[in-house]
Design an enzyme around this catalytic site. Structure first.
Site, PDB file in Angstrom:
ATOM      1  N   GLU A   1    -178.693  71.043 -12.342  1.00 23.29           N
ATOM      2  CA  GLU A   1    -179.347  70.324 -11.249  1.00 23.29           C
ATOM      3  C   GLU A   1    -178.648  69.047 -10.852  1.00 23.29           C
ATOM      4  O   GLU A   1    -178.737  68.641  -9.688  1.00 23.29           O
ATOM      5  CB  GLU A   1    -180.831  70.078 -11.524  1.00 23.29           C
ATOM      6  CG  GLU A   1    -181.165  69.077 -12.585  1.00 23.29           C
ATOM      7  CD  GLU A   1    -182.675  68.847 -12.711  1.00 23.29           C
ATOM      8  OE1 GLU A   1    -183.397  68.972 -11.725  1.00 23.29           O
ATOM      9  OE2 GLU A   1    -183.109  68.522 -13.815  1.00 23.29           O
TER      10      GLU A   1
ATOM     11  N   GLU B   1    -183.258  74.175 -21.346  1.00 19.09           N
ATOM     12  CA  GLU B   1    -183.443  72.838 -20.783  1.00 19.09           C
ATOM     13  C   GLU B   1    -182.086  72.125 -20.605  1.00 19.09           C
ATOM     14  O   GLU B   1    -181.842  71.486 -19.587  1.00 19.09           O
ATOM     15  CB  GLU B   1    -184.393  72.035 -21.689  1.00 19.09           C
ATOM     16  CG  GLU B   1    -184.673  70.618 -21.257  1.00 19.09           C
ATOM     17  CD  GLU B   1    -185.213  70.476 -19.834  1.00 19.09           C
ATOM     18  OE1 GLU B   1    -185.622  71.470 -19.223  1.00 19.09           O
ATOM     19  OE2 GLU B   1    -185.172  69.344 -19.331  1.00 19.09           O
TER      20      GLU B   1
ATOM     21  N   CYS C   1    -192.821  65.901   0.859  1.00 19.28           N
ATOM     22  CA  CYS C   1    -192.346  64.769   1.623  1.00 19.28           C
ATOM     23  C   CYS C   1    -193.216  63.579   1.255  1.00 19.28           C
ATOM     24  O   CYS C   1    -194.249  63.735   0.631  1.00 19.28           O
ATOM     25  CB  CYS C   1    -192.463  65.072   3.099  1.00 19.28           C
ATOM     26  SG  CYS C   1    -191.627  66.603   3.529  1.00 19.28           S
TER      27      CYS C   1
ATOM     28  N   HIS D   1    -175.859  91.252 -25.938  1.00 22.46           N
ATOM     29  CA  HIS D   1    -176.410  92.392 -25.209  1.00 22.46           C
ATOM     30  C   HIS D   1    -176.024  92.381 -23.733  1.00 22.46           C
ATOM     31  O   HIS D   1    -176.689  92.993 -22.912  1.00 22.46           O
ATOM     32  CB  HIS D   1    -177.932  92.455 -25.391  1.00 22.46           C
ATOM     33  CG  HIS D   1    -178.331  92.687 -26.810  1.00 22.46           C
ATOM     34  ND1 HIS D   1    -178.216  93.924 -27.412  1.00 22.46           N
ATOM     35  CD2 HIS D   1    -178.774  91.837 -27.766  1.00 22.46           C
ATOM     36  CE1 HIS D   1    -178.603  93.833 -28.678  1.00 22.46           C
ATOM     37  NE2 HIS D   1    -178.932  92.570 -28.926  1.00 22.46           N
TER      38      HIS D   1
ATOM     39  N   LYS E   1    -180.465  70.877 -16.916  1.00 20.18           N
ATOM     40  CA  LYS E   1    -180.015  69.509 -16.617  1.00 20.18           C
ATOM     41  C   LYS E   1    -178.628  69.527 -15.976  1.00 20.18           C
ATOM     42  O   LYS E   1    -178.386  68.844 -14.986  1.00 20.18           O
ATOM     43  CB  LYS E   1    -179.946  68.637 -17.884  1.00 20.18           C
ATOM     44  CG  LYS E   1    -181.204  68.177 -18.518  1.00 20.18           C
ATOM     45  CD  LYS E   1    -182.063  67.283 -17.671  1.00 20.18           C
ATOM     46  CE  LYS E   1    -183.019  68.113 -16.884  1.00 20.18           C
ATOM     47  NZ  LYS E   1    -184.385  68.121 -17.232  1.00 20.18           N
TER      48      LYS E   1
ATOM     49  N   ASN F   1    -196.731  66.495   5.223  1.00 18.65           N
ATOM     50  CA  ASN F   1    -196.249  66.945   3.922  1.00 18.65           C
ATOM     51  C   ASN F   1    -196.979  68.246   3.621  1.00 18.65           C
ATOM     52  O   ASN F   1    -198.212  68.255   3.596  1.00 18.65           O
ATOM     53  CB  ASN F   1    -196.560  65.894   2.847  1.00 18.65           C
ATOM     54  CG  ASN F   1    -196.325  66.412   1.446  1.00 18.65           C
ATOM     55  OD1 ASN F   1    -195.449  67.254   1.235  1.00 18.65           O
ATOM     56  ND2 ASN F   1    -197.085  65.921   0.487  1.00 18.65           N
ATOM     57  N   GLY F   2    -196.241  69.325   3.434  1.00 12.80           N
ATOM     58  CA  GLY F   2    -196.874  70.617   3.159  1.00 12.80           C
ATOM     59  C   GLY F   2    -196.186  71.725   3.940  1.00 12.80           C
ATOM     60  O   GLY F   2    -195.069  71.533   4.439  1.00 12.80           O
TER      61      GLY F   2
ATOM     62  N   ARG G   1    -189.913  61.903  -3.428  1.00 14.00           N
ATOM     63  CA  ARG G   1    -190.533  63.112  -2.885  1.00 14.00           C
ATOM     64  C   ARG G   1    -189.606  63.873  -1.937  1.00 14.00           C
ATOM     65  O   ARG G   1    -189.967  64.918  -1.401  1.00 14.00           O
ATOM     66  CB  ARG G   1    -191.814  62.746  -2.139  1.00 14.00           C
ATOM     67  CG  ARG G   1    -192.796  61.969  -2.984  1.00 14.00           C
ATOM     68  CD  ARG G   1    -194.015  61.606  -2.185  1.00 14.00           C
ATOM     69  NE  ARG G   1    -194.846  62.746  -1.961  1.00 14.00           N
ATOM     70  CZ  ARG G   1    -195.793  63.176  -2.778  1.00 14.00           C
ATOM     71  NH1 ARG G   1    -196.017  62.523  -3.899  1.00 14.00           N
ATOM     72  NH2 ARG G   1    -196.509  64.220  -2.495  1.00 14.00           N
TER      73      ARG G   1
ATOM     74  N   LYS H   1    -188.172  64.991  -6.539  1.00 14.85           N
ATOM     75  CA  LYS H   1    -188.810  64.787  -7.842  1.00 14.85           C
ATOM     76  C   LYS H   1    -190.147  65.518  -7.924  1.00 14.85           C
ATOM     77  O   LYS H   1    -190.499  66.079  -8.951  1.00 14.85           O
ATOM     78  CB  LYS H   1    -189.014  63.279  -8.047  1.00 14.85           C
ATOM     79  CG  LYS H   1    -189.647  62.908  -9.363  1.00 14.85           C
ATOM     80  CD  LYS H   1    -188.666  63.066 -10.496  1.00 14.85           C
ATOM     81  CE  LYS H   1    -189.257  62.707 -11.846  1.00 14.85           C
ATOM     82  NZ  LYS H   1    -188.469  63.329 -12.925  1.00 14.85           N
TER      83      LYS H   1
ATOM     84  N   TRP I   1    -188.335  66.283   2.536  1.00 15.68           N
ATOM     85  CA  TRP I   1    -187.628  67.326   1.793  1.00 15.68           C
ATOM     86  C   TRP I   1    -187.795  68.572   2.645  1.00 15.68           C
ATOM     87  O   TRP I   1    -188.906  69.064   2.827  1.00 15.68           O
ATOM     88  CB  TRP I   1    -188.232  67.529   0.407  1.00 15.68           C
ATOM     89  CG  TRP I   1    -187.468  68.525  -0.403  1.00 15.68           C
ATOM     90  CD1 TRP I   1    -186.326  68.300  -1.116  1.00 15.68           C
ATOM     91  CD2 TRP I   1    -187.772  69.919  -0.570  1.00 15.68           C
ATOM     92  NE1 TRP I   1    -185.912  69.457  -1.717  1.00 15.68           N
ATOM     93  CE2 TRP I   1    -186.773  70.481  -1.402  1.00 15.68           C
ATOM     94  CE3 TRP I   1    -188.780  70.740  -0.103  1.00 15.68           C
ATOM     95  CZ2 TRP I   1    -186.752  71.805  -1.771  1.00 15.68           C
ATOM     96  CZ3 TRP I   1    -188.770  72.084  -0.464  1.00 15.68           C
ATOM     97  CH2 TRP I   1    -187.763  72.601  -1.292  1.00 15.68           C
TER      98      TRP I   1
HETATM   99  O1  M6R Z   1    -193.737  67.107 -11.993  1.00 13.15           O
HETATM  100  P1  M6R Z   1    -193.543  68.398 -12.733  1.00 13.15           P
HETATM  101  O2  M6R Z   1    -193.304  68.193 -14.175  1.00 13.15           O
HETATM  102  O3  M6R Z   1    -194.660  69.364 -12.499  1.00 13.15           O
HETATM  103  O4  M6R Z   1    -192.244  69.026 -12.126  1.00 13.15           O
HETATM  104  C1  M6R Z   1    -191.825  70.304 -12.488  1.00 13.15           C
HETATM  105  C2  M6R Z   1    -190.385  70.559 -12.117  1.00 13.15           C
HETATM  106  O5  M6R Z   1    -190.237  70.476 -10.737  1.00 13.15           O
HETATM  107  C3  M6R Z   1    -189.440  69.579 -12.793  1.00 13.15           C
HETATM  108  O6  M6R Z   1    -189.577  69.595 -14.166  1.00 13.15           O
HETATM  109  C4  M6R Z   1    -187.981  69.919 -12.431  1.00 13.15           C
HETATM  110  O7  M6R Z   1    -187.624  71.138 -12.991  1.00 13.15           O
HETATM  111  C5  M6R Z   1    -187.054  68.795 -12.899  1.00 13.15           C
HETATM  112  N1  M6R Z   1    -186.249  68.356 -11.808  1.00 13.15           N
HETATM  113  C6  M6R Z   1    -186.122  69.219 -13.964  1.00 13.15           C
HETATM  114  O8  M6R Z   1    -185.327  68.167 -14.411  1.00 13.15           O
END
Ligand code: M6R
Length: 585
Positions: free
Chosen positions: A466, A459, A2, A482, A463, A98-99, A27, A580, A72
């Site tokens: 998400e 990767e 948060c 497999h 994308k 936050n936590g 956040r 984020k 969050w």
């Molecule tokens: O800030 P960070 O790179 O440690 O974050 C890690 C992941 O939370 C971050 O890469 C997440 O998977 C992204 N939303 C992917 O696009």
């Protein structure tokens, strides 16, 4: 995960907190709220959803003392009741958190036995009531209550009696600064941008008290201590979309500039030379990250093991931490994190420190916890990344790891083809509308490849999942047969990364296998590569060094996810259920 922004300032404190809170939305954006200390007591205003829902209230209220929060959700659904701030049942304290308080259930039962019935489902309200029931001054209450709480926290608390804000933290960030608007406490120094020259990172054994014009710091025995400030650094123009509708598109289109910046910053070798000693006399390298950063770790592990004759492996931080890892003084830990605040990754750094192992941060945020904790750093120079989906930061991370591996392989290595990479990357920031429409209409998509391409597959799929909420699976091309190939049906899109020349024919065999089961095949490969006419092609500029081609290959797939998300009517910058910066375990 948060965001906390608090101010003791002039009457416009609600407005200033609102402005700060907007910068912290990365956040979390499940709900937002603020608590104001007024003549009538503590006034709470909170709403489900985005920070903008607080705007009218913030701009039409006055108070000198405000705490605010963007959430969050962890414990309790993202509704108004569970939104922060929470107010104590005696109305003396209000708190934002936050936590995660891990023992909140047990504490809740104890409170209930005493007749205190929390109104929300949150762990945060429990922490507040535990503080409120303690005896003495607010400082004593906080000090004593903290001994009962397990887990992580950054708390900001309004105390009605002393007309002050109290701040404490453990494993969650909290900064304080004397700004032109008053004394501000926040989860990130971006809130102080252009308002302060210096800041203080609240230490884990400190209690901060802010009252009108006064900032006091106490140690664990409540003895007042002096404050050491750090000079503010440029944290970029984070709120500027530069005319783009979404940060994500802006950030993808910034990739050529980011590549140019990295290549030029790393060309004089000073940054890399500082970390070269970390690689002396080690027996293995462990690369750790989460999500996209974990994919960058996989990339790094492959690159490093190709040039150093030692074990290099990538791990997901949340798995590694609880796996009884074997770490010695001869293990090097490389921690990759855009934000530098990811709780799982930070947790792993502690394990390395306990064993006396060396730690190296690969990060975008130089004032972050990861840099504070690690022995050395490799900055990735991506500039502020606001879109939740990591794009330019991923390209930056893998490019930096690539440059590191080149230097370790040959300290005299001169960057030549790398100087053309920025221009080449401009050519891949495009995606065929027909491919966008195909993916938009699909309920599942496969991404496959071999070697480095299998990492790009993971990767690319992440994308799409998400931000477009389409089921997407990244898979090593050779492994498909497999089991997973059973999911391929007529019309299923299969995106095939094919940049590894020595594996090209084998990758093409996988294309044939899925094609003969009805898949629509989209191949990501160099422009001059010959593929079957019925396959779609996402063209890459040819690179002599195929690792560079592979770095480029993810960019059009980032754009594809963006276009699909936008086309389906979603907000690619703020995907559901995500934040984020993931600052809880
Ligand atoms: O800030 P960070 O790179 O440690 O974050 C890690 C992941 O939370 C971050 O890469 C997440 O998977 C992204 N939303 C992917 O696009």
């Amino acid at each position: 995960m948060c965001g906390i922004a608090c101010l003791v300032g002039n009457k416009r404190a609600p407005e200033e907190c609102y402005n700060a809170l907007e910068k912290l939305e990365y956040r979390g954006y499940d709900s937002a709220g603020m608590a104001l200390l007024t003549k009538e007591g503590i006034v709470i205003h909170k709403k489900q959803g985005r920070v903008e829902n607080l705007k009218d209230f913030a701009f039409n209220s006055s108070s000198n003392i405000v705490i605010s929060h963007t959430r969050w959700a962890t414990h309790g659904e993202p509704n108004e009741i569970n939104a922060h701030p929470h107010i104590s049942q005696n109305k003396e304290l209000a708190l934002v958190h936050n936590g995660i308080i891990e023992n909140y259930k047990e504490l809740k039962e104890k409170l209930k036995e005493k007749g205190v019935n929390p109104v929300s489902q949150t762990d945060s309200e429990i922490a507040l009531e535990i503080i409120a029931e303690e005896e003495g001054t607010v400082l004593q209450k906080v000090k004593n209550a903290l001994k009962k709480l397990k887990g992580s926290y950054a708390f900001a608390i309004i105390d009605k009696k002393t007309k002050s804000i109290i701040g404490v933290r453990k494993n969650s960030p909290l900064y304080v600064a004397k700004t032109t608007k008053g004394i501000m406490l926040a989860s990130d120094i971006i809130c102080f941008n252009s308002l302060a020259d210096e800041y203080h990172l609240v230490q884990e054994n400190e209690i901060i008290q802010i009252s009108k014009g006064k900032l006091k710091i106490f140690d664990e025995n409540l003895k007042q201590v002096s404050i050491s400030f750090t000079k503010m650094m440029d944290v970029g123009h984070i709120a500027d979309k530069m005319g783009f509708e979404y940060f994500m598109e802006k950030e993808i289109r910034e990739i050529p500039a980011v590549i140019k910046r990295i290549v030029s910053n790393y060309q004089d070798k000073k940054i890399i030379k500082e970390v070269v000693p970390f690689f002396n006399d080690i027996e293995k390298i462990v690369l750790i990250g989460c999500g996209t950063a974990y994919h960058a770790c996989m990339y790094g592990a492959k690159l490093l093991s190709s040039v150093l004759n030692i074990d290099c492996n990538a791990y997901i931080a949340s798995e590694y931490k609880y796996s009884k890892p074997i770490i010695s003084e001869k293990t090097l830990g490389i921690f990759v994190s855009q934000s530098g605040e990811t709780a799982d990754t930070l947790g792993c750094i502690n394990l390395f420190k306990e064993k006396g192992a060396k730690t190296l941060a690969v990060t975008n945020v130089l004032h972050s916890a990861i840099v504070n904790m690690c022995d050395g750093k490799l900055p990735v120079f991506a500039g502020a990344e606001i879109g939740v989906a990591s794009t330019k930061a991923y390209v930056a991370q893998i490019l930096v790891l690539y440059l590191l591996s080149k230097h370790l392989e040959n300290p005299d290595y001169e960057l030549i083809e790398e100087l053309t990479l920025a221009d080449k990357s401009k050519q891949v920031i495009k995606i065929d509308k027909e491919i966008v429409e195909l993916i938009k209409a699909s309920s599942k998509v496969f991404y496959i490849g071999r070697g480095y391409d299998s990492i790009s597959s993971l990767e690319g799929a992440l994308k799409l999942k998400e931000i477009a909420y389409i089921s997407a699976e990244g898979y090593p091309a050779g492994e498909l047969k497999h089991g997973t190939i059973a999911l391929i049906e007529k019309g299923t899109p299969v995106i095939v990364f094919a940049t590894e020349k020595k594996l090209f024919e084998k990758t093409m065999s996988a294309c044939e296998e899925v094609c003969s089961r009805g898949a629509k095949v989209i191949v990501v490969c160099a422009k001059d590569t010959k593929i079957r006419d019925e396959f779609y092609k996402i063209e890459l500029p040819s690179c002599e060094n195929e690792e560079l081609e592979s770095i480029l290959s993810i960019i059009p797939l980032q754009l594809l996810a963006f276009e699909v998300s936008k086309g389906l009517g979603y907000n690619p910058d703020k995907p559901r259920n995500l934040a984020k910066s993931v600052t809880v375990e």
